[in-house]
Scaffold this motif. Structure first.
Motif, PDB file in Angstrom:
ATOM      1  N   ASP A  84       0.802  -1.229   0.000  1.00  0.00           N
ATOM      2  CA  ASP A  84       0.000   0.000   0.000  1.00  0.00           C
ATOM      3  C   ASP A  84       0.835   1.279   0.000  1.00  0.00           C
ATOM      4  N   ALA A  85       2.146   1.157  -0.210  1.00  0.00           N
ATOM      5  CA  ALA A  85       3.008   2.337  -0.309  1.00  0.00           C
ATOM      6  C   ALA A  85       3.475   2.495  -1.748  1.00  0.00           C
ATOM      7  N   GLU A  86       3.577   3.744  -2.188  1.00  0.00           N
ATOM      8  CA  GLU A  86       4.022   4.031  -3.549  1.00  0.00           C
ATOM      9  C   GLU A  86       5.358   4.760  -3.506  1.00  0.00           C
ATOM     10  N   TYR A  87       6.315   4.282  -4.305  1.00  0.00           N
ATOM     11  CA  TYR A  87       7.634   4.899  -4.411  1.00  0.00           C
ATOM     12  C   TYR A  87       7.838   5.314  -5.866  1.00  0.00           C
ATOM     13  N   VAL A  88       8.165   6.573  -6.058  1.00  0.00           N
ATOM     14  CA  VAL A  88       8.317   7.120  -7.405  1.00  0.00           C
ATOM     15  C   VAL A  88       9.746   7.627  -7.572  1.00  0.00           C
ATOM     16  N   GLY A  89      10.352   7.335  -8.713  1.00  0.00           N
ATOM     17  CA  GLY A  89      11.713   7.796  -8.934  1.00  0.00           C
ATOM     18  C   GLY A  89      12.163   7.599 -10.355  1.00  0.00           C
ATOM     19  N   CYS A  90      13.478   7.425 -10.514  1.00  0.00           N
ATOM     20  CA  CYS A  90      14.094   7.280 -11.824  1.00  0.00           C
ATOM     21  C   CYS A  90      14.853   5.962 -11.888  1.00  0.00           C
ATOM     22  N   ALA A  91      15.088   5.499 -13.090  1.00  0.00           N
ATOM     23  CA  ALA A  91      15.804   4.233 -13.276  1.00  0.00           C
ATOM     24  C   ALA A  91      16.638   4.311 -14.541  1.00  0.00           C
ATOM     25  N   GLY A  92      17.685   3.515 -14.549  1.00  0.00           N
ATOM     26  CA  GLY A  92      18.537   3.489 -15.726  1.00  0.00           C
ATOM     27  C   GLY A  92      19.599   2.423 -15.578  1.00  0.00           C
ATOM     28  N   MET A  93      20.469   2.327 -16.581  1.00  0.00           N
ATOM     29  CA  MET A  93      21.545   1.357 -16.535  1.00  0.00           C
ATOM     30  C   MET A  93      22.508   1.693 -15.406  1.00  0.00           C
ATOM     31  N   GLU A  94      23.273   0.677 -14.999  1.00  0.00           N
ATOM     32  CA  GLU A  94      24.178   0.866 -13.872  1.00  0.00           C
ATOM     33  C   GLU A  94      25.386   1.685 -14.304  1.00  0.00           C
ATOM     34  N   THR A  95      25.174   2.970 -14.358  1.00  0.00           N
ATOM     35  CA  THR A  95      26.241   3.901 -14.684  1.00  0.00           C
ATOM     36  C   THR A  95      26.338   4.927 -13.576  1.00  0.00           C
TER      37      THR A  95
END
Length: 287
Positions: free
Chosen positions: A155-166
């Protein structure tokens, strides 16, 4: 009556034989022509190639190629994928067959990566063992790969960014004032890190008694310790666990310091005037 039936069958057979003979061949010759594996073209007979039963069994089977919905095709990135967000700070990854979700002060969540889902229009959604993650292209200016991520868990929402491991290097902004103490306190920092039972970030650094410094260390799950050591010799003065309330007294800004080769990891580094061989500054909450 019996004799009549035999005579009738004999007459029918004779009639059939006579008709076949009038067509220019016998019954045996007709069958031979039908089964002959040759065709005629002018005066040259060419063999007709007919696969044997063995050849039919051993012939290679041509299969349709299997199309997988890989992240590089749909999102433009390869695994591993690193995720992070703030308010509260959290991080995670798609790596080594596992999805992780790390929230400081809470247990680390690790679930196996499910089969890659059907996806389209630059979106992929993974739902496994109560962890629901959506990756999408665009919508995240802070990430070099321009992927946005939404994580739903309990029931918790986490919002963010994602990308390759750089490694992403950002402007350090307002580094804490104590960053100036780091070069002269390396012996003390190393002594405190050695006293810890695993990788640690330095969350705060401050002068103590004459010739000593104190510091707040934090591990990957948000536990704090306070340590003090001599600046010149690195002789350890004290090393004690402290509560988050006690640690917060010493905080200056939202930045942490990681000593070079300390075993800590974070895909976001903050630019600073310090020599990189000493270590790197990171946003708070990195693990």
């Amino acid at each position: 009556m019996t004799g009549i039936r035999h005579i009738s069958k004999f007459m029918l057979g004779a009639a059939a034989a006579s008709a076949l003979a009038s067509c220019g061949g016998t019954e045996s010759e007709e069958r031979s022509d039908a089964a002959s594996p040759t065709t005629q073209a002018g005066n040259i007979e060419r063999p007709v190639v007919i696969a044997s039963e063995t050849e039919r069994v051993t012939a290679p089977v041509i299969e349709e190629p299997v199309v997988l919905n890989m992240p590089d095709e749909i999102l433009g990135v390869d695994l591993p994928i690193i995720m992070s967000g703030t308010e509260p700070f959290w991080s995670g990854s798609f790596e080594g067959g596992w999805i992780t979700l790390d929230r400081p002060g809470l247990p680390l969540i690790e679930v196996p990566i499910p089969e890659l889902p059907d996806a389209g229009n630059g979106r992929m959604r993974f739902n496994t063992e109560g962890l629901d993650i959506t990756l999408a292209t665009g919508g995240c200016e802070a990430a070099d790969s321009e992927l946005s991520v939404t994580v739903l868990f309990e029931d918790a929402e986490y919002v963010g960014c994602a990308g390759m491991e750089t490694t992403e290097v950002r402007d350090g902004g307002d580094l804490p004032l104590w960053y100036q103490l780091v070069p002269g306190s390396i012996e003390a920092i190393d002594a405190c890190l050695e006293a810890a039972d695993g990788p640690r970030f330095v969350r705060a650094l401050y002068p103590r008694e004459q010739g000593t410094v104190g510091m707040i260390l934090v591990d990957g799950v948000g536990r704090y310790e306070e340590c003090g050591a001599e600046v010149d010799t690195g002789e350890l003065g004290f090393f004690d666990p402290v509560s988050s309330e006690q640690a917060a007294v010493w905080f200056d800004g939202d930045v942490m310091f990681a000593r070079a080769d300390s075993g800590t990891s974070c895909n976001i580094q903050l630019s600073s005037p310090l020599d990189a061989s000493l270590g790197q500054f990171h946003p708070k909450g990195c693990r």
